[in-house]
Design a protein around this motif. Structure first.
Motif, short mmCIF file in Angstrom:
data_model
loop_
_atom_site.label_atom_id
_atom_site.label_comp_id
_atom_site.label_asym_id
_atom_site.label_seq_id
_atom_site.Cartn_x
_atom_site.Cartn_y
_atom_site.Cartn_z
N LEU A 4 10.79 42.41 59.70
CA LEU A 4 11.91 42.68 59.80
C LEU A 4 11.64 43.95 60.57
O LEU A 4 12.45 44.53 60.90
N ALA A 5 10.75 45.05 59.91
CA ALA A 5 10.51 46.41 60.80
C ALA A 5 9.60 46.59 61.41
O ALA A 5 10.27 47.02 62.10
N ALA A 154 11.56 52.51 61.15
CA ALA A 154 11.64 51.67 61.33
C ALA A 154 11.71 51.32 60.00
O ALA A 154 12.94 49.72 60.05
N SER A 155 11.48 50.68 58.47
CA SER A 155 11.70 49.97 57.10
C SER A 155 12.64 50.92 56.98
O SER A 155 14.17 49.94 56.27
N CYS A 156 13.76 51.87 57.38
CA CYS A 156 15.51 52.30 56.58
C CYS A 156 15.85 50.85 57.45
O CYS A 156 17.24 50.67 56.68
N LEU A 157 16.09 51.28 58.93
CA LEU A 157 16.74 50.57 59.40
C LEU A 157 16.64 49.16 59.55
O LEU A 157 17.68 48.26 59.08
N ALA A 158 15.19 48.36 58.78
CA ALA A 158 15.40 47.35 57.91
C ALA A 158 16.09 46.80 56.69
O ALA A 158 17.17 45.90 57.26
N ALA A 159 16.70 48.24 56.52
CA ALA A 159 17.40 47.65 54.68
C ALA A 159 18.24 47.55 54.98
O ALA A 159 18.95 47.36 54.07
N VAL A 160 18.59 48.01 55.52
CA VAL A 160 19.85 48.47 56.48
C VAL A 160 20.41 47.03 56.89
O VAL A 160 21.43 46.12 55.99
N GLU A 161 19.71 46.72 57.61
CA GLU A 161 20.21 45.14 58.48
C GLU A 161 19.79 43.79 56.66
O GLU A 161 20.31 43.28 56.26
#
Length: 198
Positions: A4-5, A154-161
């Motif tokens: 996802l990231a 990228a990891s933070c945005l993946a966590a939001v998704e």
């Protein structure tokens, strides 16, 4: 979450790309603007790079870009952090769900989540399991969401998704979006006890 990231690799290409992004359900864009301290009648269309707070205003005035995507309301703060404050998460999630990701130029990161007015997560994703993260409110799902130090944004945005189901689109950061001036969150919440505590 590693896969996802990968699709958010664009978020780590520019070292000056810093922001807080929040995804919220069951709230209108105008209500979210007001929770952030903005005036819904004072709106300007700006792209992300043009919405950074002016140097003279930094620390006192910021900008937030608020819009809807499907059933979600999204708030993006270029070099701002109002959406990282637990009291904002409580207010914005009063009737729904709130998830935000924050990262700064100094390398700090945080994920905040709240549901129906209760903060359920407020933590540095890169301090999980280390002494620096001991005061964080870490959710159970953090074990299922490995964060990659080589791709922090990228990891933070993946966590939001992962937590909302909404894909964060790179195109948002190049498009002109409704932008509102907001105060420093500590000024906005100066009379609220424990506003920064989850």
């Amino acid at each position: 979450m590693w896969q996802l990231a990968e699709k958010y690799s664009w978020a780590d290409k520019d070292p000056d790309f810093v922001c807080t992004i929040a995804v919220v359900t069951d709230i209108s864009a105008s209500d979210l603007v007001r929770i952030y301290g903005g005036d819904t009648d004072d709106v300007t269309l700006l792209a992300f790079n043009d919405a950074w707070p002016a140097q003279a205003d930094f620390g006192t005035r910021f900008n937030v870009q608020v819009f809807t995507d499907d059933t979600f309301t999204v708030a993006i703060e270029p070099n701002g952090w109002t959406g990282d404050v637990p009291e904002i998460a409580r207010r914005a999630s009063a009737h729904g769900h709130f998830v935000s990701a924050y990262w700064s130029m100094s390398g700090g990161s945080r994920i905040t989540e709240a549901t129906t007015g209760k903060v359920t997560a407020h933590f540095d994703p890169f301090a999980v399991g280390y002494p620096g993260g001991m005061g964080d409110l870490q959710p159970n799902w953090v074990e299922d969401a490995p964060f990659d130090l080589d791709r922090p944004n990228a990891s933070c945005l993946a966590a939001v998704e992962l937590r909302t189901g909404l894909e964060i689109k790179a195109e948002w950061f190049g498009r002109e979006l409704p932008t509102y001036r907001i105060p420093d969150p500590d000024t906005l919440l100066k009379d609220v006890a424990n506003a920064r505590l989850p």
